[in-house]
Design an enzyme around this catalytic site. Structure first.
Site, PDB file in Angstrom:
ATOM      1  N   PRO A 192       0.793  -1.237   0.000  1.00  0.00           N
ATOM      2  CA  PRO A 192       0.000   0.000   0.000  1.00  0.00           C
ATOM      3  C   PRO A 192       0.824   1.286   0.000  1.00  0.00           C
ATOM      4  O   PRO A 192       0.245   2.366  -0.074  1.00  0.00           O
ATOM      5  CB  PRO A 192      -0.797  -0.110   1.289  1.00  0.00           C
ATOM      6  N   ASP A 228       2.981   1.055 -11.857  1.00  0.00           N
ATOM      7  CA  ASP A 228       1.783   1.896 -11.803  1.00  0.00           C
ATOM      8  C   ASP A 228       2.056   3.161 -11.011  1.00  0.00           C
ATOM      9  O   ASP A 228       2.979   3.212 -10.208  1.00  0.00           O
ATOM     10  CB  ASP A 228       0.676   1.144 -11.048  1.00  0.00           C
ATOM     11  N   LYS A 267      -0.957   6.651 -14.651  1.00  0.00           N
ATOM     12  CA  LYS A 267      -1.519   7.948 -15.018  1.00  0.00           C
ATOM     13  C   LYS A 267      -1.023   8.976 -14.004  1.00  0.00           C
ATOM     14  O   LYS A 267      -1.017   8.728 -12.815  1.00  0.00           O
ATOM     15  CB  LYS A 267      -3.036   7.824 -14.930  1.00  0.00           C
ATOM     16  N   ASP A 285      -2.066  -5.472  -3.745  1.00  0.00           N
ATOM     17  CA  ASP A 285      -1.957  -6.843  -4.230  1.00  0.00           C
ATOM     18  C   ASP A 285      -2.403  -6.878  -5.691  1.00  0.00           C
ATOM     19  O   ASP A 285      -3.421  -6.257  -6.030  1.00  0.00           O
ATOM     20  CB  ASP A 285      -2.858  -7.757  -3.389  1.00  0.00           C
ATOM     21  N   MET A 341     -11.584   2.785  -4.592  1.00  0.00           N
ATOM     22  CA  MET A 341     -11.936   3.750  -5.635  1.00  0.00           C
ATOM     23  C   MET A 341     -13.305   4.364  -5.352  1.00  0.00           C
ATOM     24  O   MET A 341     -14.180   4.396  -6.209  1.00  0.00           O
ATOM     25  CB  MET A 341     -11.927   3.062  -7.018  1.00  0.00           C
TER      26      MET A 341
HETATM   27  N1  SAH Z   1      -4.378  -3.530  -6.095  1.00  0.00           N
HETATM   28  C1  SAH Z   1      -4.592  -2.445  -5.178  1.00  0.00           C
HETATM   29  C2  SAH Z   1      -5.857  -1.698  -5.475  1.00  0.00           C
HETATM   30  C3  SAH Z   1      -5.866  -1.026  -6.800  1.00  0.00           C
HETATM   31  S1  SAH Z   1      -7.294  -0.089  -7.109  1.00  0.00           S
HETATM   32  C4  SAH Z   1      -4.596  -2.993  -3.751  1.00  0.00           C
HETATM   33  O1  SAH Z   1      -4.605  -4.209  -3.552  1.00  0.00           O
HETATM   34  O2  SAH Z   1      -4.566  -2.201  -2.831  1.00  0.00           O
HETATM   35  C5  SAH Z   1      -6.799   1.512  -6.614  1.00  0.00           C
HETATM   36  C6  SAH Z   1      -7.501   1.906  -5.343  1.00  0.00           C
HETATM   37  O3  SAH Z   1      -6.901   1.252  -4.256  1.00  0.00           O
HETATM   38  C7  SAH Z   1      -7.417   3.367  -4.995  1.00  0.00           C
HETATM   39  O4  SAH Z   1      -8.375   4.118  -5.674  1.00  0.00           O
HETATM   40  C8  SAH Z   1      -7.715   3.334  -3.529  1.00  0.00           C
HETATM   41  O5  SAH Z   1      -9.091   3.141  -3.294  1.00  0.00           O
HETATM   42  C9  SAH Z   1      -7.030   2.057  -3.108  1.00  0.00           C
HETATM   43  N2  SAH Z   1      -5.690   2.299  -2.572  1.00  0.00           N
HETATM   44  C10 SAH Z   1      -4.522   1.868  -3.046  1.00  0.00           C
HETATM   45  N3  SAH Z   1      -3.493   2.229  -2.253  1.00  0.00           N
HETATM   46  C11 SAH Z   1      -4.028   2.905  -1.229  1.00  0.00           C
HETATM   47  C12 SAH Z   1      -3.527   3.535  -0.064  1.00  0.00           C
HETATM   48  N4  SAH Z   1      -2.211   3.527   0.229  1.00  0.00           N
HETATM   49  N5  SAH Z   1      -4.390   4.140   0.768  1.00  0.00           N
HETATM   50  C13 SAH Z   1      -5.713   4.138   0.525  1.00  0.00           C
HETATM   51  N6  SAH Z   1      -6.235   3.560  -0.553  1.00  0.00           N
HETATM   52  C14 SAH Z   1      -5.437   2.960  -1.421  1.00  0.00           C
END
Ligand code: SAH
Length: 471
Positions: free
Chosen positions: A228, A251, A273, A306, A388
């Site tokens: 994260p 990403d 992006k 993940d 999201m």
């Molecule tokens: N594969 C990623 C999720 C990708 S979708 C995972 O497992 O975490 C992208 C979304 O993930 C973002 O819009 C947000 O809702 C969430 N996200 C990812 N990193 C984050 C973080 N450090 N803190 C809060 N939300 C996060």
């Protein structure tokens, strides 16, 4: 080359005579080390400590000589150590060793040493030595710890295979380039992401690929979860994959510190992006990975959190499989679990959440998905994490309230979970959209909803008490 404080050399001591003069507690570890090399160890000490007696009794190649050392003990030894009580003794020993032409070390007294013992990582026959030139042994130990974590679990088996296979390669008298290719293939596999032990039947395969001129190493793609945000939350396996990669496609959610963990020579490509610039299209990313994979590259596809959670991994995997490029997945800590850790709130607290659900509030067209199971989201016995969920929050909350969610249901919006600038907004679900707008989040956010978050709203309430409030 810049300054080289010491020259790292590796002594083969098997069968050679080594003298250790003095035998207090601190000499015991040195005796153990020397014994492990197979040296003929002469420990000469008038008053050996008990631990030394116990150790030597178990070492067939070592003998204990119970008297004070003499200069005549040194000639003919491959190496000599002194466990001296005073600088005078260390200095006398150093002079005697010099006269006898024997390299010497005074334990814990770098001023009187020809050579020092560093820290080491032992995966014999692979041995890694670490020196701080006697300035900071504890620092050396810490670096040793770091190296231990970087080495693949099976590295010793590979080092042993190298010893076995060398004996088979040498008699083949291969041309230089083929020999070199053999060991390149070998190293690629030993340090590769799959972390498998060597199999003896692979010898022939390495040999074949080394002999054929146009042999292209097989490329592969690894989808890697970067976690994260906190760089320390990536897995050891992810780190190893990064360090074995030729190409890294990352990403925008991935922290720069994590991209930097890749090999320095690796080509790093931003496919996310940022700043209004459109991201690469999913098909383009998949096509890029296929092309690199077919060209024999080791590609790491680095994704936030993940890879299997809201990461479109299946599309990438299907494309790669269809193109015949081997693919592998390394999991990461998904944002929800990072957020739970920083909130210090269990998402499955027994009395408050029997069920945990991850949803996305973002459909392909950017709107709230049509097919959300509202009854499931309004279940008071569930904890819900919305990925999201910022853009569509108004619509989401209106629907939740319309489907019967208690307006006072606790919620928390966690922005940049686990990162240095993490922020959280705590509110009831009915207030959350207004509170979120005031806070202007500009990083990734998770909306977390459920009774398990009640202690955040009512800081001093016991979780169980809070449950009572809301039932
Ligand atoms: N594969 C990623 C999720 C990708 S979708 C995972 O497992 O975490 C992208 C979304 O993930 C973002 O819009 C947000 O809702 C969430 N996200 C990812 N990193 C984050 C973080 N450090 N803190 C809060 N939300 C996060």
């Amino acid at each position: 080359m810049g300054e080289l404080a010491v020259l790292p050399v590796f002594f083969a001591l098997k069968g050679k005579r080594v003298v250790l003069a003095g035998a207090s507690e601190r000499a015991v570890w040195k005796a153990e080390l020397l014994n492990a090399t197979g040296a003929q160890l002469d420990v000469i000490a008038a008053d050996p400590c008990d631990a030394m007696r116990v150790l030597l009794a178990a070492c067939p190649n070592a003998q204990l000589v119970e008297r004070t050392w003499q200069p005549s003990d040194l000639p003919g030894a491959a190496m000599a150590l002194v466990d001296a009580y005073t600088d005078d003794e260390a200095s006398t020993f150093q002079a005697a060793a010099k006269a006898a032409g024997v390299p010497m070390n005074a334990i814990d007294n770098p001023a009187f040493c020809d050579f020092q013992f560093g820290a080491m990582v032992n995966r014999s026959p692979l041995v890694i030595g670490i020196s701080t030139h006697g300035t900071a042994p504890v620092f050396g130990q810490a670096i040793r710890g770091r190296l231990e974590t970087l080495l693949p679990a099976n590295i010793q088996a590979w080092a042993q295979a190298a010893r076995r296979w060398r004996a088979r390669v040498v008699p083949l008298d291969l041309p230089f380039h083929a020999r070199r290719r053999f060991w390149e293939r070998f190293s690629e596999r030993a340090l590769g992401v799959s972390d498998m032990p060597p199999r003896d039947d692979e010898f022939e395969a390495f040999l074949d690929s080394a002999k054929s001129d146009e042999a292209v190493p097989t490329g592969r793609v690894t989808l890697v979860g970067a976690g994260p945000g906190d760089p320390d939350l990536i897995t050891l396996k992810a780190l190893r994959a990064l360090q074995g990669a030729d190409i890294v496609l990352y990403d925008n959610l991935v922290a720069p510190e994590i991209v930097d963990m890749a090999r320095r020579e690796a080509q790093k490509i931003d496919v996310g992006k940022r700043g209004g610039r459109p991201s690469c299209k999913q098909d383009d990313i998949t096509a890029m990975m296929i092309a690199f994979g077919k060209a024999g590259k080791r590609v790491v596809r680095l994704k936030g959190g993940d890879p299997m959670i809201f990461g479109r991994a299946n599309e990438e995997i299907a494309g790669l499989v269809a193109a015949g490029v081997p693919v592998e997945v390394i999991p990461g800590v998904t944002a929800a679990l990072g957020a739970a850790a920083s909130l210090q709130i269990s998402l499955t607290e027994r009395n408050l959440a029997r069920r945990l659900q991850f949803i996305t509030a973002h459909a392909k067209d950017g709107r709230l998905p049509e097919d959300i199971d509202w009854a499931a989201l309004c279940d008071r016995g569930a904890a819900t994490v919305v990925y999201m969920g910022v853009k569509t929050m108004d619509a989401l909350v209106a629907k939740l309230l319309g489907h019967g969610m208690d307006a006072a249901m606790p919620a928390v919006l966690v922005e940049r979970a686990t990162q240095r600038d993490e922020r959280r907004i705590v509110a009831t679900i009915a207030d959350m959209p207004a509170q979120a707008k005031l806070a202007h989040p500009d990083g990734p956010c998770l909306l977390m909803i459920g009774l398990v978050f009640a202690p955040l709203l009512i800081p001093h309430a016991e979780a169980a008490g809070a449950a009572a409030l809301y039932t």
